[in-house]
Scaffold this motif. Structure first.
Motif, PDB file in Angstrom:
ATOM      1  N   ASP A  46       9.840   5.137  -8.647  1.00 24.43           N
ATOM      2  CA  ASP A  46       8.593   4.492  -9.080  1.00 24.43           C
ATOM      3  C   ASP A  46       7.391   5.427  -8.991  1.00 24.43           C
ATOM      4  O   ASP A  46       6.413   5.247  -9.718  1.00 24.43           O
ATOM      5  CB  ASP A  46       8.306   3.243  -8.237  1.00 24.43           C
ATOM      6  N   THR A  56       9.292  -0.799  -3.270  1.00 18.00           N
ATOM      7  CA  THR A  56       9.126   0.287  -4.228  1.00 18.00           C
ATOM      8  C   THR A  56      10.360   1.177  -4.120  1.00 18.00           C
ATOM      9  O   THR A  56      11.089   1.142  -3.130  1.00 18.00           O
ATOM     10  CB  THR A  56       7.862   1.111  -3.943  1.00 18.00           C
ATOM     11  N   VAL A  79       2.762   4.919  -7.309  1.00 20.70           N
ATOM     12  CA  VAL A  79       3.559   4.155  -8.255  1.00 20.70           C
ATOM     13  C   VAL A  79       2.905   4.236  -9.639  1.00 20.70           C
ATOM     14  O   VAL A  79       1.710   3.996  -9.786  1.00 20.70           O
ATOM     15  CB  VAL A  79       3.703   2.688  -7.781  1.00 20.70           C
ATOM     16  N   PHE A 138       5.800   4.759  -2.905  1.00 23.88           N
ATOM     17  CA  PHE A 138       7.058   4.689  -2.179  1.00 23.88           C
ATOM     18  C   PHE A 138       6.858   5.359  -0.825  1.00 23.88           C
ATOM     19  O   PHE A 138       6.195   6.400  -0.763  1.00 23.88           O
ATOM     20  CB  PHE A 138       8.158   5.417  -2.977  1.00 23.88           C
TER      21      PHE A 138
END
Length: 150
Positions: A25, A21, A32, A79
């Motif tokens: 994102d 990720t 995400v 992330f």
């Protein structure tokens, strides 16, 4: 309209691709964003096609065009996690294939998200549907049973 997809286990998918990720994102809710999953689907399918010699971005006479995608979300990913995206084939037609795609947390047993991604194969020049090439059809058939080995 049918209900939510049944959450599948890792063994329902074949080859896996690890995708990191990115900071960009994540959305304002700290996970995400949903549109990123569709990018992962596209990456997993097209990387598999390219790596096996079924797709040359510049020269393939026959190409797959996306005509439908869906995604069901079961748990959030954020992330800086990496995810593992697995492929399978749900339906193999004459000129189309519907992939089954699962997004897993690294080492996860159940899909964090999963979806479908349908390609219709067309002649690049005319954009008219054509039968899936025989060598690709054989590889896709291998992915039909429990995801195949890749």
């Amino acid at each position: 309209m049918s209900g939510k997809q049944e959450r599948l286990r890792r063994d329902a998918f074949g080859p896996f691709r690890t995708v990191p990720t990115r900071w960009a994102d994540n959305d304002v809710y700290g996970h995400v964003n949903n549109v990123v999953y569709y990018s992962w689907f596209d990456t997993a399918v097209n990387a598999w096609l390219i790596e096996r010699g079924f797709l040359d971005l510049a020269d393939s006479a026959v190409v797959g065009l996306v005509v439908e995608t869906t995604c069901s979300y079961f748990e959030s990913v954020a992330f800086p996690e990496a995810v593992e995206v697995g492929l399978g084939v749900e339906r193999l037609g004459n000129s189309s294939v519907t992939y089954r795609i699962g997004v897993f947390r690294q080492g996860g047993t159940l899909a964090a998200a999963q979806g479908r991604f349908t390609h219709v194969y067309v002649d690049r020049a005319t954009q008219r549907p054509v039968p899936i090439p025989a060598d690709l059809r054989a590889a896709l058939a291998d992915l039909t049973s429990s995801g195949g080995s890749g």
